[in-house]
Design a protein around this motif. Structure first.
Motif, PDB file in Angstrom:
ATOM      1  N   ALA A  70      39.920  54.054  51.001  1.00 16.75           N
ATOM      2  CA  ALA A  70      40.788  53.025  51.565  1.00 16.75           C
ATOM      3  C   ALA A  70      40.486  51.675  50.926  1.00 16.75           C
ATOM      4  O   ALA A  70      39.363  51.431  50.462  1.00 16.75           O
ATOM      5  N   THR A  71      41.478  50.813  50.909  1.00 17.84           N
ATOM      6  CA  THR A  71      41.337  49.488  50.327  1.00 17.84           C
ATOM      7  C   THR A  71      42.198  48.491  51.083  1.00 17.84           C
ATOM      8  O   THR A  71      43.198  48.873  51.708  1.00 17.84           O
ATOM      9  N   ARG A  72      41.813  47.235  51.017  1.00 19.35           N
ATOM     10  CA  ARG A  72      42.633  46.166  51.590  1.00 19.35           C
ATOM     11  C   ARG A  72      43.746  45.757  50.638  1.00 19.35           C
ATOM     12  O   ARG A  72      44.666  45.057  51.020  1.00 19.35           O
ATOM     13  N   LEU A  73      43.646  46.179  49.379  1.00 17.03           N
ATOM     14  CA  LEU A  73      44.687  45.877  48.401  1.00 17.03           C
ATOM     15  C   LEU A  73      45.927  46.703  48.711  1.00 17.03           C
ATOM     16  O   LEU A  73      45.837  47.762  49.316  1.00 17.03           O
ATOM     17  N   LYS A  74      47.070  46.218  48.271  1.00 16.52           N
ATOM     18  CA  LYS A  74      48.340  46.893  48.520  1.00 16.52           C
ATOM     19  C   LYS A  74      49.047  47.187  47.207  1.00 16.52           C
ATOM     20  O   LYS A  74      48.883  46.462  46.231  1.00 16.52           O
ATOM     21  N   PRO A  75      49.859  48.237  47.163  1.00 18.03           N
ATOM     22  CA  PRO A  75      50.668  48.474  45.975  1.00 18.03           C
ATOM     23  C   PRO A  75      51.627  47.305  45.758  1.00 18.03           C
ATOM     24  O   PRO A  75      52.200  46.787  46.716  1.00 18.03           O
ATOM     25  N   GLY A  76      51.751  46.852  44.515  1.00 12.29           N
ATOM     26  CA  GLY A  76      52.648  45.728  44.237  1.00 12.29           C
ATOM     27  C   GLY A  76      52.497  45.231  42.815  1.00 12.29           C
ATOM     28  O   GLY A  76      51.823  45.840  41.985  1.00 12.29           O
ATOM     29  N   GLN A  77      53.123  44.095  42.531  1.00 18.85           N
ATOM     30  CA  GLN A  77      53.116  43.466  41.215  1.00 18.85           C
ATOM     31  C   GLN A  77      52.220  42.230  41.233  1.00 18.85           C
ATOM     32  O   GLN A  77      52.240  41.474  42.208  1.00 18.85           O
ATOM     33  N   LEU A  78      51.489  41.995  40.145  1.00 21.80           N
ATOM     34  CA  LEU A  78      50.720  40.767  40.010  1.00 21.80           C
ATOM     35  C   LEU A  78      51.676  39.590  39.862  1.00 21.80           C
ATOM     36  O   LEU A  78      52.741  39.733  39.263  1.00 21.80           O
ATOM     37  N   ALA A  79      51.309  38.444  40.390  1.00 19.46           N
ATOM     38  CA  ALA A  79      52.121  37.240  40.236  1.00 19.46           C
ATOM     39  C   ALA A  79      52.086  36.802  38.773  1.00 19.46           C
ATOM     40  O   ALA A  79      51.014  36.663  38.193  1.00 19.46           O
ATOM     41  N   THR A  80      53.243  36.590  38.172  1.00 15.34           N
ATOM     42  CA  THR A  80      53.292  36.232  36.756  1.00 15.34           C
ATOM     43  C   THR A  80      52.746  34.834  36.502  1.00 15.34           C
ATOM     44  O   THR A  80      52.280  34.556  35.404  1.00 15.34           O
ATOM     45  N   SER A  81      52.766  33.971  37.496  1.00 11.40           N
ATOM     46  CA  SER A  81      52.284  32.605  37.286  1.00 11.40           C
ATOM     47  C   SER A  81      50.791  32.461  37.550  1.00 11.40           C
ATOM     48  O   SER A  81      50.231  31.402  37.356  1.00 11.40           O
ATOM     49  N   LYS A  82      50.161  33.516  37.996  1.00 14.84           N
ATOM     50  CA  LYS A  82      48.734  33.478  38.339  1.00 14.84           C
ATOM     51  C   LYS A  82      47.872  33.504  37.086  1.00 14.84           C
ATOM     52  O   LYS A  82      47.994  34.383  36.260  1.00 14.84           O
ATOM     53  N   LEU A  83      47.007  32.526  36.924  1.00 16.90           N
ATOM     54  CA  LEU A  83      46.084  32.484  35.800  1.00 16.90           C
ATOM     55  C   LEU A  83      44.664  32.390  36.334  1.00 16.90           C
ATOM     56  O   LEU A  83      44.429  31.850  37.399  1.00 16.90           O
ATOM     57  N   GLY A  84      43.737  32.897  35.586  1.00 12.64           N
ATOM     58  CA  GLY A  84      42.348  32.820  36.000  1.00 12.64           C
ATOM     59  C   GLY A  84      41.459  33.542  35.014  1.00 12.64           C
ATOM     60  O   GLY A  84      41.914  34.081  34.015  1.00 12.64           O
ATOM     61  N   ARG A  85      40.168  33.527  35.274  1.00  8.31           N
ATOM     62  CA  ARG A  85      39.230  34.253  34.416  1.00  8.31           C
ATOM     63  C   ARG A  85      39.389  35.740  34.641  1.00  8.31           C
ATOM     64  O   ARG A  85      39.905  36.181  35.648  1.00  8.31           O
ATOM     65  N   GLY A  86      38.886  36.502  33.720  1.00 11.47           N
ATOM     66  CA  GLY A  86      38.984  37.953  33.819  1.00 11.47           C
ATOM     67  C   GLY A  86      38.174  38.503  34.971  1.00 11.47           C
ATOM     68  O   GLY A  86      37.324  37.830  35.544  1.00 11.47           O
ATOM     69  N   LEU A  87      38.423  39.735  35.293  1.00 12.02           N
ATOM     70  CA  LEU A  87      37.753  40.394  36.403  1.00 12.02           C
ATOM     71  C   LEU A  87      36.280  40.638  36.111  1.00 12.02           C
ATOM     72  O   LEU A  87      35.427  40.441  36.946  1.00 12.02           O
ATOM     73  N   PHE A  88      35.987  41.094  34.895  1.00 14.60           N
ATOM     74  CA  PHE A  88      34.621  41.369  34.492  1.00 14.60           C
ATOM     75  C   PHE A  88      34.288  40.524  33.279  1.00 14.60           C
ATOM     76  O   PHE A  88      35.172  40.114  32.543  1.00 14.60           O
ATOM     77  N   GLU A  89      33.004  40.309  33.045  1.00 12.70           N
ATOM     78  CA  GLU A  89      32.601  39.676  31.799  1.00 12.70           C
ATOM     79  C   GLU A  89      32.935  40.640  30.674  1.00 12.70           C
ATOM     80  O   GLU A  89      32.779  41.852  30.802  1.00 12.70           O
ATOM     81  N   ALA A  90      33.409  40.093  29.563  1.00 13.52           N
ATOM     82  CA  ALA A  90      33.930  40.916  28.471  1.00 13.52           C
ATOM     83  C   ALA A  90      32.928  41.969  27.992  1.00 13.52           C
ATOM     84  O   ALA A  90      33.316  43.081  27.665  1.00 13.52           O
ATOM     85  N   GLN A  91      31.637  41.664  27.976  1.00 18.87           N
ATOM     86  CA  GLN A  91      30.662  42.621  27.445  1.00 18.87           C
ATOM     87  C   GLN A  91      30.449  43.814  28.374  1.00 18.87           C
ATOM     88  O   GLN A  91      29.826  44.781  27.990  1.00 18.87           O
ATOM     89  N   TRP A  92      30.968  43.789  29.575  1.00 18.33           N
ATOM     90  CA  TRP A  92      30.798  44.900  30.499  1.00 18.33           C
ATOM     91  C   TRP A  92      31.699  46.077  30.154  1.00 18.33           C
ATOM     92  O   TRP A  92      31.389  47.210  30.502  1.00 18.33           O
ATOM     93  N   LEU A  93      32.836  45.820  29.541  1.00 15.05           N
ATOM     94  CA  LEU A  93      33.803  46.891  29.293  1.00 15.05           C
ATOM     95  C   LEU A  93      33.854  47.259  27.822  1.00 15.05           C
ATOM     96  O   LEU A  93      34.009  46.400  26.966  1.00 15.05           O
ATOM     97  N   ALA A  94      33.783  48.544  27.555  1.00 18.67           N
ATOM     98  CA  ALA A  94      33.898  49.037  26.187  1.00 18.67           C
ATOM     99  C   ALA A  94      35.319  49.500  25.896  1.00 18.67           C
ATOM    100  O   ALA A  94      35.685  49.692  24.752  1.00 18.67           O
ATOM    101  N   HIS A  95      36.116  49.678  26.924  1.00 20.39           N
ATOM    102  CA  HIS A  95      37.502  50.119  26.783  1.00 20.39           C
ATOM    103  C   HIS A  95      38.270  49.663  28.017  1.00 20.39           C
ATOM    104  O   HIS A  95      37.671  49.291  29.023  1.00 20.39           O
ATOM    105  N   PRO A  96      39.599  49.700  27.978  1.00 22.52           N
ATOM    106  CA  PRO A  96      40.384  49.288  29.148  1.00 22.52           C
ATOM    107  C   PRO A  96      40.172  50.228  30.330  1.00 22.52           C
ATOM    108  O   PRO A  96      39.926  51.424  30.154  1.00 22.52           O
ATOM    109  N   ILE A  97      40.269  49.669  31.523  1.00 19.72           N
ATOM    110  CA  ILE A  97      40.280  50.474  32.737  1.00 19.72           C
ATOM    111  C   ILE A  97      41.565  50.146  33.482  1.00 19.72           C
ATOM    112  O   ILE A  97      42.119  49.059  33.340  1.00 19.72           O
ATOM    113  N   PHE A  98      42.034  51.095  34.259  1.00 17.91           N
ATOM    114  CA  PHE A  98      43.178  50.821  35.117  1.00 17.91           C
ATOM    115  C   PHE A  98      42.814  51.214  36.537  1.00 17.91           C
ATOM    116  O   PHE A  98      41.976  52.084  36.772  1.00 17.91           O
TER     117      PHE A  98
END
Length: 190
Positions: A70-98
């Motif tokens: 279970a999660t508090r997140l809901k199915p939907g679309q990200l806001a196109t005007s929303k800007l911010g730093r990435g979810l993880f520091e770049a060195q943490w990911l070796a490939h994309p995750i979804f």
């Protein structure tokens, strides 16, 4: 290194990276953690000692995985005007995750982007599933993409702290977050 060896190496690296990410919630639930290093850019050791993800051809999921997810997140679309730093520091990911669930929007999103995700070598984290059967259905529908169930609120908290309250989405190794795999920040965070 020929193309076949490179493809095998890339897939193994992607799967090991996914295994490492899925183990993170397990580290939070362990009572006797040993801190080896705690500093800027460090990640919990559980990230590196993951467990194996059961394949679509295996009857069960991961031993000990309890449903529902279970999660508090809901199915939907990200806001196109929303800007911010990435979810993880770049060195943490070796490939994309979804990140997705077993809801109808996640199935539609996966159908639309399955080929691109496969070409990118992306791995999936499932944050919502009513039952093991629902998870296995999504895993079969993924057409060979690696999927792992995520239990615990670590990923959810990271998403919410980044201003994200919806899924499905893709996180690129450079930290870009989007609804559209491979896009340059279109439809999401950059």
């Amino acid at each position: 290194m020929n193309a076949l060896h490179f493809r095998w190496f890339t897939r193994m690296h992607a799967r090991l990276s996914l295994v490492a990410l899925t183990a993170l919630p397990l580290a939070a639930s362990c009572a006797d953690l040993t801190v080896i290093h705690d500093g800027a850019g460090s990640v919990p050791l559980g990230t590196y000692f993951g467990h194996l993800v059961a394949g679509v051809d295996q009857p069960g999921v991961l031993p000990g995985t309890k449903f529902p997810l279970a999660t508090r997140l809901k199915p939907g679309q990200l806001a196109t005007s929303k800007l911010g730093r990435g979810l993880f520091e770049a060195q943490w990911l070796a490939h994309p995750i979804f990140v997705l669930g077993t809801d109808i929007l996640s199935f539609q999103w996966l159908q639309l982007h399955r080929q691109t995700l496969t070409e990118m070598g992306a791995s999936g984290l499932v944050i919502e599933a009513s039952s093991e059967a629902d998870f296995k259905d999504l895993q079969a529908f993924a057409g060979g993409l690696s999927l792992a169930p995520v239990r615990g609120d670590w990923l959810e908290q990271k998403l919410i702290s980044a201003g994200i309250a919806v899924y499905p989405l893709v996180v690129m190794p450079d930290g870009r977050i989007s609804n559209v795999p491979g896009s340059a920040g279109v439809g999401g965070l950059q």
